[in-house]
Design an enzyme around this catalytic site. Sequence first.
Site, PDB file in Angstrom:
ATOM      1  N   LYS A 153      -2.768  -0.329   8.555  1.00 58.19           N
ATOM      2  CA  LYS A 153      -2.310  -1.215   9.624  1.00 58.19           C
ATOM      3  C   LYS A 153      -1.079  -0.688  10.373  1.00 58.19           C
ATOM      4  CE  LYS A 153      -5.150  -4.818   7.928  1.00 58.19           C
ATOM      5  NZ  LYS A 153      -5.465  -5.406   6.659  1.00 58.19           N
TER       6      LYS A 153
ATOM      7  N   ASP B  93      -0.604  -2.748  -3.049  1.00 55.83           N
ATOM      8  CA  ASP B  93      -1.362  -2.593  -1.814  1.00 55.83           C
ATOM      9  C   ASP B  93      -0.510  -3.175  -0.695  1.00 55.83           C
ATOM     10  OD1 ASP B  93      -2.953  -2.759   0.375  1.00 55.83           O
ATOM     11  OD2 ASP B  93      -4.655  -3.720  -0.623  1.00 55.83           O
TER      12      ASP B  93
ATOM     13  N   TYR C 231      -7.408  -8.836  -1.303  1.00 59.30           N
ATOM     14  CA  TYR C 231      -8.368  -7.932  -0.667  1.00 59.30           C
ATOM     15  C   TYR C 231      -7.786  -6.530  -0.635  1.00 59.30           C
ATOM     16  CZ  TYR C 231     -11.475  -5.962   2.939  1.00 59.30           C
ATOM     17  OH  TYR C 231     -12.371  -5.188   3.631  1.00 59.30           O
TER      18      TYR C 231
HETATM   19  C1  LIG Z   1      -6.686  -4.759   5.773  1.00 57.69           C
HETATM   20  C2  LIG Z   1      -6.420  -4.542   4.348  1.00 57.69           C
HETATM   21  C3  LIG Z   1      -7.056  -3.519   3.631  1.00 57.69           C
HETATM   22  C4  LIG Z   1      -8.155  -2.688   4.213  1.00 57.69           C
HETATM   23  O1  LIG Z   1      -7.742  -1.891   5.275  1.00 57.69           O
HETATM   24  P1  LIG Z   1      -8.841  -1.364   6.327  1.00 57.69           P
HETATM   25  O2  LIG Z   1      -8.045  -0.489   7.234  1.00 57.69           O
HETATM   26  O3  LIG Z   1      -9.409  -2.583   6.963  1.00 57.69           O
HETATM   27  O4  LIG Z   1      -9.853  -0.600   5.556  1.00 57.69           O
HETATM   28  C5  LIG Z   1      -6.657  -3.292   2.336  1.00 57.69           C
HETATM   29  N1  LIG Z   1      -5.704  -4.039   1.765  1.00 57.69           N
HETATM   30  C6  LIG Z   1      -5.080  -5.032   2.417  1.00 57.69           C
HETATM   31  C7  LIG Z   1      -3.996  -5.794   1.732  1.00 57.69           C
HETATM   32  C8  LIG Z   1      -5.433  -5.329   3.724  1.00 57.69           C
HETATM   33  O5  LIG Z   1      -4.834  -6.350   4.344  1.00 57.69           O
END
Ligand SMILES: *Cc1c(COP(=O)(O)O)cnc(C)c1O
Length: 428
Positions: A267, A239, A144
């Site tokens: 995060k 990511d 994701y």
């Molecule tokens: C949570 C998450 C996102 C998206 O971040 P948001 O602040 O919710 O837009 C993207 N990549 C990873 C790996 C994530 O866990």
Amino acid sequence: MLYKRSSELFVEANKVIPGGVNSPVRAFKAVGGTPIFIKEAKGPYLFDEDGNKYIDYINSWGPMILGHAYEPVVNAVIDRAKKGTSFGTPTALETQIAELAVAMVPNIDKIRFVSSGTEACMSAIRLARGFTKKEKIIKFSGCYHGHSDSFLIAAGSGAITFGIPNSPGVTSGTAKDTLLAKFNDIENVKALFESNKNEIAALIIEPVAGNMGCVPPQNEFLSQLRQVCTENNCLLVFDEVMTGFRLAKGGAQELYNVKADIVCYGKVIGGGLPVGAFAAREEIMNYLSPLGPVYQAGTLSGNPLAMAAGYEMLKALNTDAAIFDRLDEKTAYLEKGIRSVLSAKNIIYTINRVGSMISVHFDEGAVCDFETAKNGDNDTFKKFFHGLLKRGVYIAPSAYETWFITDALTYEDLDYTIKAIDEVADEL
Ligand SMILES: *Cc1c(COP(=O)(O)O)cnc(C)c1O
């Protein structure tokens, strides 16, 4: 436990908010029941609107690595708020947090702050496309990267074969530029490069996948990706929205000693406020507006409250290097405890863990990609989830989520959790 007030609030919320939630993972759709409305939190605990207390294993889906209402962050936000909440001008604070982030993470020269992980990943891909002058990207099934159009392409033979978006609203034009690969399968990645020669701008990956449960990279997978990307003039994008400042000061890049070209954060970097960031070496970052041609902007980017929270969080993680060891030890203790109680009751399970990311799958084979992650027994998970909730242990309401361990957890909390799992195992 009674959830009277939560149930009432959910009815009210549903009238004015789609599904009653502002992000779908908060609904209890996968497990049934009514989402719990949280009133406040402190350290490792959540307190809901009915006065119930929970040990929290979601921690706002990652950010609260030092526990809720962590005082240095709270105080910094209060102090900043009194001085104005947004100016739309540069502030000294932005340089301060940027310097700290660049110092903590290997292999980045410059960083730009945005307001979410979604924005970070979306901008990183645009930058990669601008920089390489190529259009296609590779992403992995089950990973994701936020909800921007290019990334809402998931597994399923139709999606793989025809590039059919898995969310209505994503155009087929966008979908066809996203190629899907299998996590932990380097031959599959090589084949995609082979059949799309000189067309792939970027390969984006969660270096430790955390959105299909926790799925670690096997053996040399990440360094093999590094090599294939270099050979094909494709930018490797890590990511690290979940893993950044969690698995180590320098995130997965440090832990696995693999250098990405662009790294995305979110995060933890925001200390619980809306923050994301993307970073790279100078040559790539200078391609961004106003220095370069790739446009990217944000009214609230680098917002003073968000930067104050993020700075205090990074400072704490930078100052006390033992935090990461403690997190690992606590999570290893939890893993060992869960293994011993589930094995004793002959429950079929698999546990994956990297540092303070851990997931329990009700399936006996290895969970190493999206296909195997989907094999888990969801009915067992539902019982597991509700059994724990009833006992005041709050894990994510989905079998595809990682648990995030916070340093605020005590060994008593962990023992309580293991005992609760022991009791729940009788009901599975
Ligand atoms: C949570 C998450 C996102 C998206 O971040 P948001 O602040 O919710 O837009 C993207 N990549 C990873 C790996 C994530 O866990």
